[in-house]
Design a protein around this motif. Structure first.
Motif, PDB file in Angstrom:
ATOM      1  N   GLU A   1       0.826  -1.211   0.000  1.00 45.30           N
ATOM      2  CA  GLU A   1       0.000   0.000   0.000  1.00 45.30           C
ATOM      3  C   GLU A   1       0.854   1.252   0.000  1.00 45.30           C
ATOM      4  OE1 GLU A   1      -3.601   1.840  -0.429  1.00 45.30           O
ATOM      5  OE2 GLU A   1      -3.176  -0.319  -0.433  1.00 45.30           O
ATOM      6  N   LEU A   2       1.997   1.176   0.702  1.00 46.57           N
ATOM      7  CA  LEU A   2       2.895   2.330   0.747  1.00 46.57           C
ATOM      8  C   LEU A   2       3.488   2.601  -0.637  1.00 46.57           C
ATOM      9  CD1 LEU A   2       4.414   4.535   2.254  1.00 46.57           C
ATOM     10  CD2 LEU A   2       6.164   2.817   2.857  1.00 46.57           C
ATOM     11  N   GLU A   3       3.901   1.527  -1.323  1.00 42.47           N
ATOM     12  CA  GLU A   3       4.477   1.691  -2.664  1.00 42.47           C
ATOM     13  C   GLU A   3       3.429   2.246  -3.626  1.00 42.47           C
ATOM     14  OE1 GLU A   3       7.785  -1.950  -2.571  1.00 42.47           O
ATOM     15  OE2 GLU A   3       5.702  -2.345  -3.168  1.00 42.47           O
ATOM     16  N   LEU A   4       2.221   1.742  -3.543  1.00 43.23           N
ATOM     17  CA  LEU A   4       1.158   2.253  -4.408  1.00 43.23           C
ATOM     18  C   LEU A   4       0.882   3.729  -4.139  1.00 43.23           C
ATOM     19  CD1 LEU A   4      -1.077   1.771  -6.502  1.00 43.23           C
ATOM     20  CD2 LEU A   4      -2.571   1.090  -4.616  1.00 43.23           C
ATOM     21  N   THR A   5       0.873   4.084  -2.874  1.00 50.70           N
ATOM     22  CA  THR A   5       0.618   5.477  -2.502  1.00 50.70           C
ATOM     23  C   THR A   5       1.713   6.391  -3.039  1.00 50.70           C
ATOM     24  OG1 THR A   5      -0.537   4.753  -0.509  1.00 50.70           O
ATOM     25  CG2 THR A   5       0.234   7.038  -0.578  1.00 50.70           C
ATOM     26  N   ARG A   6       2.974   5.938  -2.985  1.00 49.39           N
ATOM     27  CA  ARG A   6       4.090   6.757  -3.485  1.00 49.39           C
ATOM     28  C   ARG A   6       3.967   6.983  -4.998  1.00 49.39           C
ATOM     29  NH1 ARG A   6       9.387   3.767  -1.657  1.00 49.39           N
ATOM     30  NH2 ARG A   6      10.349   5.476  -2.832  1.00 49.39           N
ATOM     31  N   ILE A   7       3.588   5.948  -5.721  1.00 42.22           N
ATOM     32  CA  ILE A   7       3.434   6.094  -7.175  1.00 42.22           C
ATOM     33  C   ILE A   7       2.253   7.007  -7.496  1.00 42.22           C
ATOM     34  CG2 ILE A   7       2.953   4.873  -9.321  1.00 42.22           C
ATOM     35  CD1 ILE A   7       4.357   2.428  -8.123  1.00 42.22           C
ATOM     36  N   ALA A   8       1.147   6.807  -6.762  1.00 46.59           N
ATOM     37  CA  ALA A   8      -0.033   7.632  -7.001  1.00 46.59           C
ATOM     38  C   ALA A   8       0.241   9.096  -6.681  1.00 46.59           C
ATOM     39  CB  ALA A   8      -1.209   7.110  -6.174  1.00 46.59           C
ATOM     40  N   ALA A   9       1.013   9.344  -5.636  1.00 47.67           N
ATOM     41  CA  ALA A   9       1.352  10.723  -5.276  1.00 47.67           C
ATOM     42  C   ALA A   9       2.219  11.366  -6.347  1.00 47.67           C
ATOM     43  CB  ALA A   9       2.057  10.749  -3.928  1.00 47.67           C
ATOM     44  N   ALA A  10       3.140  10.582  -6.915  1.00 49.47           N
ATOM     45  CA  ALA A  10       3.989  11.114  -7.988  1.00 49.47           C
ATOM     46  C   ALA A  10       3.172  11.411  -9.238  1.00 49.47           C
ATOM     47  CB  ALA A  10       5.105  10.131  -8.309  1.00 49.47           C
ATOM     48  N   ALA A  11       2.180  10.572  -9.508  1.00 52.00           N
ATOM     49  CA  ALA A  11       1.356  10.759 -10.704  1.00 52.00           C
ATOM     50  C   ALA A  11       0.389  11.920 -10.551  1.00 52.00           C
ATOM     51  CB  ALA A  11       0.579   9.480 -11.005  1.00 52.00           C
ATOM     52  N   GLY A  12      -0.097  12.154  -9.333  1.00 52.00           N
ATOM     53  CA  GLY A  12      -1.127  13.171  -9.149  1.00 52.00           C
ATOM     54  C   GLY A  12      -2.334  12.816  -9.991  1.00 52.00           C
ATOM     55  N   GLY A  13      -2.774  13.741 -10.827  1.00 48.24           N
ATOM     56  CA  GLY A  13      -3.896  13.461 -11.730  1.00 48.24           C
ATOM     57  C   GLY A  13      -3.444  13.250 -13.158  1.00 48.24           C
ATOM     58  N   LEU A  14      -2.164  12.919 -13.351  1.00 47.72           N
ATOM     59  CA  LEU A  14      -1.598  12.815 -14.698  1.00 47.72           C
ATOM     60  C   LEU A  14      -1.666  11.365 -15.183  1.00 47.72           C
ATOM     61  CD1 LEU A  14      -0.251  14.898 -16.642  1.00 47.72           C
ATOM     62  CD2 LEU A  14       1.943  13.992 -15.891  1.00 47.72           C
ATOM     63  N   PHE A  15      -2.637  11.080 -16.039  1.00 46.66           N
ATOM     64  CA  PHE A  15      -2.798   9.718 -16.540  1.00 46.66           C
ATOM     65  C   PHE A  15      -1.623   9.302 -17.427  1.00 46.66           C
ATOM     66  CE2 PHE A  15      -7.105   9.774 -15.021  1.00 46.66           C
ATOM     67  CZ  PHE A  15      -7.418   8.435 -14.826  1.00 46.66           C
ATOM     68  N   ALA A  16      -0.984  10.240 -18.110  1.00 46.73           N
ATOM     69  CA  ALA A  16       0.165   9.889 -18.947  1.00 46.73           C
ATOM     70  C   ALA A  16       1.271   9.272 -18.108  1.00 46.73           C
ATOM     71  CB  ALA A  16       0.679  11.133 -19.671  1.00 46.73           C
ATOM     72  N   TYR A  17       1.488   9.816 -16.921  1.00 43.97           N
ATOM     73  CA  TYR A  17       2.503   9.257 -16.026  1.00 43.97           C
ATOM     74  C   TYR A  17       2.078   7.865 -15.565  1.00 43.97           C
ATOM     75  CZ  TYR A  17       5.666   8.771 -12.032  1.00 43.97           C
ATOM     76  OH  TYR A  17       6.619   8.319 -11.154  1.00 43.97           O
ATOM     77  N   ALA A  18       0.847   7.735 -15.132  1.00 42.38           N
ATOM     78  CA  ALA A  18       0.374   6.453 -14.614  1.00 42.38           C
ATOM     79  C   ALA A  18       0.426   5.362 -15.676  1.00 42.38           C
ATOM     80  CB  ALA A  18      -1.045   6.616 -14.078  1.00 42.38           C
ATOM     81  N   SER A  19      -0.011   5.673 -16.912  1.00 45.44           N
ATOM     82  CA  SER A  19      -0.010   4.662 -17.977  1.00 45.44           C
ATOM     83  C   SER A  19       1.409   4.283 -18.379  1.00 45.44           C
ATOM     84  CB  SER A  19      -0.804   5.169 -19.181  1.00 45.44           C
ATOM     85  OG  SER A  19      -0.243   6.364 -19.694  1.00 45.44           O
ATOM     86  N   THR A  20       2.341   5.245 -18.345  1.00 47.46           N
ATOM     87  CA  THR A  20       3.734   4.925 -18.659  1.00 47.46           C
ATOM     88  C   THR A  20       4.322   4.010 -17.593  1.00 47.46           C
ATOM     89  OG1 THR A  20       3.987   7.070 -19.763  1.00 47.46           O
ATOM     90  CG2 THR A  20       6.002   5.910 -19.153  1.00 47.46           C
ATOM     91  N   VAL A  21       4.003   4.267 -16.334  1.00 47.39           N
ATOM     92  CA  VAL A  21       4.463   3.407 -15.235  1.00 47.39           C
ATOM     93  C   VAL A  21       3.958   1.984 -15.428  1.00 47.39           C
ATOM     94  CG1 VAL A  21       4.120   2.926 -12.771  1.00 47.39           C
ATOM     95  CG2 VAL A  21       4.791   5.213 -13.512  1.00 47.39           C
ATOM     96  N   VAL A  22       2.694   1.835 -15.757  1.00 48.99           N
ATOM     97  CA  VAL A  22       2.113   0.503 -15.934  1.00 48.99           C
ATOM     98  C   VAL A  22       2.795  -0.228 -17.085  1.00 48.99           C
ATOM     99  CG1 VAL A  22       0.011  -0.718 -16.626  1.00 48.99           C
ATOM    100  CG2 VAL A  22      -0.098   1.106 -14.900  1.00 48.99           C
ATOM    101  N   ARG A  23       3.003   0.454 -18.229  1.00 44.44           N
ATOM    102  CA  ARG A  23       3.660  -0.204 -19.366  1.00 44.44           C
ATOM    103  C   ARG A  23       5.090  -0.593 -19.025  1.00 44.44           C
ATOM    104  NH1 ARG A  23       0.771   3.786 -22.425  1.00 44.44           N
ATOM    105  NH2 ARG A  23       2.591   5.147 -22.334  1.00 44.44           N
ATOM    106  N   TYR A  24       5.786   0.241 -18.273  1.00 40.14           N
ATOM    107  CA  TYR A  24       7.177  -0.030 -17.921  1.00 40.14           C
ATOM    108  C   TYR A  24       7.260  -1.250 -16.998  1.00 40.14           C
ATOM    109  CZ  TYR A  24      11.968   0.807 -16.309  1.00 40.14           C
ATOM    110  OH  TYR A  24      13.294   0.688 -16.013  1.00 40.14           O
TER     111      TYR A  24
END
Length: 907
Positions: free
Chosen positions: A461-484
């Motif tokens: 949960e901590l790791e997920l929270t850190r990634i979500a905080a870095a992404a904010g509301g930016l779906f481009a960041y989140a989708s790039t993380v998932v593909r990587y």
């Protein structure tokens, strides 16, 4: 007929090129467009019981020709020229008879022309759009081995259009429609009480031709965008609902909605869902603009018109009539398109009742190739909404908050007609949606890997929270993380997840987008991904990225790009092995059909910003240099064809190259074809060669292409020039940059003026005058005439009187008869190989009768003056004529111009 997409571009685009053709020897552009004629009788097209068609319907008239009085030595008894007065008189004698309001079944003749027939016979024989070219017969004459065409007073072909016969009229109480199908030829009847549309008008290729004038692949369900960006289930629900409510509820005001947000917030995904969820009773069109080949904003309205025509029969009937009346309509300006395809049918004609609703979706307005076009399109839409608040059309436009777009919507005049939907990166709604998306996608990854399934929770949960905080509301960041993390080429999601966390901890480098926040974290992620590329393949990776970022080859399939760069299949996939999370890579078996594309424009923005990426301090210049190196490498593998060409190769809009397909066999392919690919090696080699030379021709004015190697490629390999050949640039380069090198190679020759023909001068004429200011012992002459319309450019900072100007010799239509001392002033003598490139220019070019006559008199009065010439492979002469003013003995005159054909003193 509609103009295809490839013909609409002033400069040829690589992504829409057609395979080159190989016309036969002696190809002439004028022959290419000449209508076919029958042979075997004087009047081959006749109808039983009726007089034959007049000669001008089937073939050009044979005008009586009088010998020229020119004293040019090459003319003595060898050929004849047309007189302008003769031609004008004879053309005026061609008569057409008027048709009655209803076509008569019998043919009648004109009293003034016993062989003439009513134009409706032409309609019956040739169809509704019969157009006949009436030209002077080609008078081909020989001048020391050169083939010329003499045209009088710039006789660019004169088109005489025979009007078509009237079509049958169907009347109802409300409107009148015209048909070309089952009732064609019928008359004296009417249909009452209902609307009648003749559907047979759609059996032709009208819609196929209209499609070619659109932005191909821009609609929401196009395979070019498959799979399209979509909102993750359960996300963006509030925004989607507000957009759908706008579509349903907008009535008399506020017909425009602007969806605005930073790169990567999910605007395109929202627009995609809006398109998919639009109510069934709303007719809509969608235009998804993108830098990936869908950026020509000038085609936006035509694209909208095409989609509406597909879905609405009445609208299709309307635009077909408009384009049939004026086939050039699809090539006109954006404002004309809006007037004809939007204002005319919806406002002036009232084709649709108020309850009928229409919707237009335009996504990625900021990705349109011109900010000027972006603002013009917004102005047209907003003015339409202001002037017509009750129109049935609603508009939804999505873009980034670019300054020129934001300032437009801030205008007080526009504020009242639009509503704004802002997709903020840091909004609570956006952040919650991104976290929901990450949680779901990472859970799916866990299920796909048995080693992760044994973990009770992955990621924590901590790791997920850190990634979500870095992404904010930016779906481009989140989708790039998932593909990587899910990159199957690594097969180790846990390690990839750790890389992401390291990137977040390291933070963005100096110069990134802001000091913190999602955009800065996206920069840090891109930097982390690129750092994974090994040094030994980075050069190949860089070349592929530059090719994608450039203008010349970015639209070519992946295998073509690899052969351009000399990359084998293994080397190419090795270069992009670490980029699958940010670059869309085709499978090897699809490499002939698919492009190398970025998943999101934010990666292109990152690479183009040197402070953020350090990739290149001038991406466009680096891409041009790479393009020039590629083109020259390919051209230099093909031996220069020497001698007369028995075959030629079509080379885009640049013309025809000497030699046939066999000439390209010496090109080496780094990734040859096999059973996976439809394109054979011979076809690929031919494509590489013709595209490379066409690329050099279309870019010759750019610094990277302005070289002696490119000059040699363009002046030694062509058999015939096309409309966009850069001959003026080549002439300037030959005399202003390469004179010593060309002289050393023996390519520059000195010839007397009597060996040149003034009638063969065509195109741009540059003139320069220099004279000392300090001389008091002589009266300094000045050739400038204050009545000249062309501009005079003074050269400052010199101790001399120094100025230059230019004018043209294209349309030769003098204001008064030609003087006797310059008999060839009003004659055009062009080699067939040069006809197309010169005929492209119109009479809008600046002409100056005073300056043209002065140059013509110099030819007549000074036949022994010597000019410097360079001759290319088509026998085009690039000429420089310099001399000292004979009146004052000190002023220097210099002309530079083009001469079609060899000097008579050169065998």
């Amino acid at each position: 007929m509609l103009i295809s997409d490839s013909t609409l571009s002033s400069s040829p685009k690589r992504m829409s090129r057609q395979p080159p053709a190989s016309p036969s020897s002696g190809h002439s552009p004028s022959d290419r467009h000449r209508p076919e004629t029958s042979s075997g009788s004087t009047h081959p097209l006749t109808l039983a019981g009726h007089p034959p068609l007049p000669p001008f319907v089937n073939s050009p008239p044979n005008f009586p020709v009088q010998p020229s009085t020119s004293t040019h030595p090459s003319e003595r008894g060898e050929y004849q020229n047309y007189s302008f007065d003769q031609l004008s008189t004879q053309l005026s004698e061609l008569q057409f008879t008027q048709t009655s309001s209803h076509p008569h079944p019998h043919l009648t003749t004109s009293s003034s022309h016993p062989d003439s027939t009513r134009p409706h016979l032409v309609h019956a024989l040739f169809g509704n759009n019969a157009v006949h070219d009436v030209q002077p017969s080609d008078n081909i004459y020989s001048m020391r081995g050169s083939i010329y065409q003499d045209y009088p007073i710039y006789q660019q072909p004169t088109y005489l259009q025979v009007p078509p016969a009237p079509r049958p009229t169907f009347s109802s109480h409300r409107q009148t429609y015209y048909g070309q199908g089952m009732f064609s030829g019928s008359h004296h009847f009417s249909l009452e009480g209902s609307t009648f549309i003749d559907n047979s008008i759609t059996v032709d290729n009208f819609m196929k031709e209209l499609l070619q004038a659109t932005i191909i692949g821009a609609e929401f369900d196009s395979s070019d965008r498959d799979p399209p960006p979509r909102c993750h289930p359960g996300t963006r629900l509030a925004i989607l609902q507000r957009c759908l409510d706008f579509i349903i509820q907008c009535r008399n005001e506020g017909k425009l909605r602007w969806i605005v947000g930073a790169a990567g917030v999910g605007k395109s995904a929202v627009m995609q869902i809006v398109a998919e969820k639009t109510p069934d009773d709303v007719i809509f069109a969608s235009v998804f603009l993108s830098v990936n080949g869908r950026a020509d904003g000038t085609k936006t309205i035509v694209t909208i018109a095409y989609q509406l025509a597909v879905k609405c029969e009445l609208y299709r009937h309307f635009i077909r009539q408009e384009i049939t009346k004026d086939p050039s309509l699809v090539r006109k300006s954006l404002s004309v398109h809006f007037q004809k395809f939007i204002v005319e049918p919806f406002i002036h004609r009232h084709l649709f009742d108020p309850p009928r609703q229409f919707l237009v979706l335009i996504d990625g307005l900021d990705e349109c190739d011109s900010p000027r076009t972006q603002r013009e399109l917004l102005a047209l839409i907003s003015d339409f909404c202001i002037s017509n608040p009750t129109s049935p059309i609603a508009w939804v436009v999505a873009s980034r908050p670019e300054p020129h777009i934001t300032s437009f919507f801030d205008n007080v005049k526009v504020v009242s007609v639009y509503s704004k939907e802002e997709m903020a990166v840091d909004s609570e709604e956006a952040c919650d949606d991104v976290q929901r998306y990450l949680r779901h996608e990472l859970r799916e990854i866990q299920f796909a890997y048995p080693t992760l399934l044994r973990k009770r929770q992955w990621p924590s949960e901590l790791e997920l929270t850190r990634i979500a905080a870095a992404a904010g509301g930016l779906f481009a960041y989140a989708s790039t993380v998932v593909r990587y993390i899910d990159d199957s080429r690594y097969g180790d999601p846990a390690t990839q997840l750790n890389d992401i966390l390291v990137s977040i901890d390291a933070g963005p480098k100096d110069g990134a987008s802001g000091t913190n926040g999602p955009l800065a974290q996206l920069d840090a992620l891109y930097e982390r991904i690129l750092s994974k590329v090994p040094d030994k393949v980075m050069d190949n990776t860089r070349m592929l990225l530059l090719l994608r970022l450039g203008d010349d080859w970015s639209g070519e399939p992946f295998r073509v790009q690899c052969n351009l760069l000399g990359l084998t299949e293994d080397a190419a996939y090795g270069a992009i092995r670490h980029l699958h999370s940010i670059v869309k890579v085709s499978a090897p078996e699809s490499a002939d059909d698919e492009l190398l594309e970025f998943f999101h424009k934010s990666f292109e923005d990152y690479l183009c910003d040197f402070k953020r990426s350090g990739f290149s301090d001038n991406v466009k210049a680096d891409a041009q240099q790479l393009s020039a190196r590629i083109s020259l490498r390919i051209v230099q593998q093909v031996t220069d064809f020497d001698g007369a060409a028995s075959e030629t190769l079509k080379c885009g809009a640049s013309g025809y190259l000497k030699g046939g397909p066999d000439i390209c066999k010496t090109i080496s392919l780094s990734w040859p074809g096999d059973e996976r690919f439809a394109m054979e090696d011979e076809g690929l080699k031919l494509k590489l060669y013709t595209y490379a030379i066409d690329n050099i021709a279309s870019n010759f004015e750019k610094t990277s292409f302005y070289s002696i190697s490119c000059f040699q490629a363009l002046t030694t390999r062509f058999a015939e020039y096309g409309s966009f050949f850069p001959f003026n640039l080549l002439r300037e380069f030959a005399f202003n940059k390469l004179r010593p090198e060309l002289a050393e190679l023996g390519k520059v020759k000195r010839v007397p003026l009597w060996a040149l023909d003034y009638a063969a001068i065509w195109g741009k004429i540059d003139f320069r005058f220099k004279s000392p200011i300090c001389r008091t012992d002589v009266e300094i002459s000045d050739p400038w005439n204050s009545s000249c319309d062309h501009e005079k450019e003074e050269v400052t900072g010199s101790q001399q009187k120094h100025w230059s100007t230019f004018y043209y010799r294209y349309a030769i239509m003098p204001r008064s008869p030609a003087p006797a001392d310059v008999p060839r002033l009003d004659i055009c003598g062009l080699k067939k190989a040069h006809f197309q490139c010169f005929s492209f220019y119109s009479s809008l070019c600046i002409q100056c009768n005073y300056c043209l006559r002065r140059l013509a008199r110099h030819f007549v009065n000074n036949p022994d003056h010597v000019a410097t010439v360079f001759i290319d492979s088509t026998e085009m002469c690039y000429v420089e004529l310099s001399f000292v003013d004979p009146d004052d003995g000190v002023s220097e005159w210099r002309y530079q111009f083009l001469h079609s054909g060899l000097p008579t003193c050169i065998p």
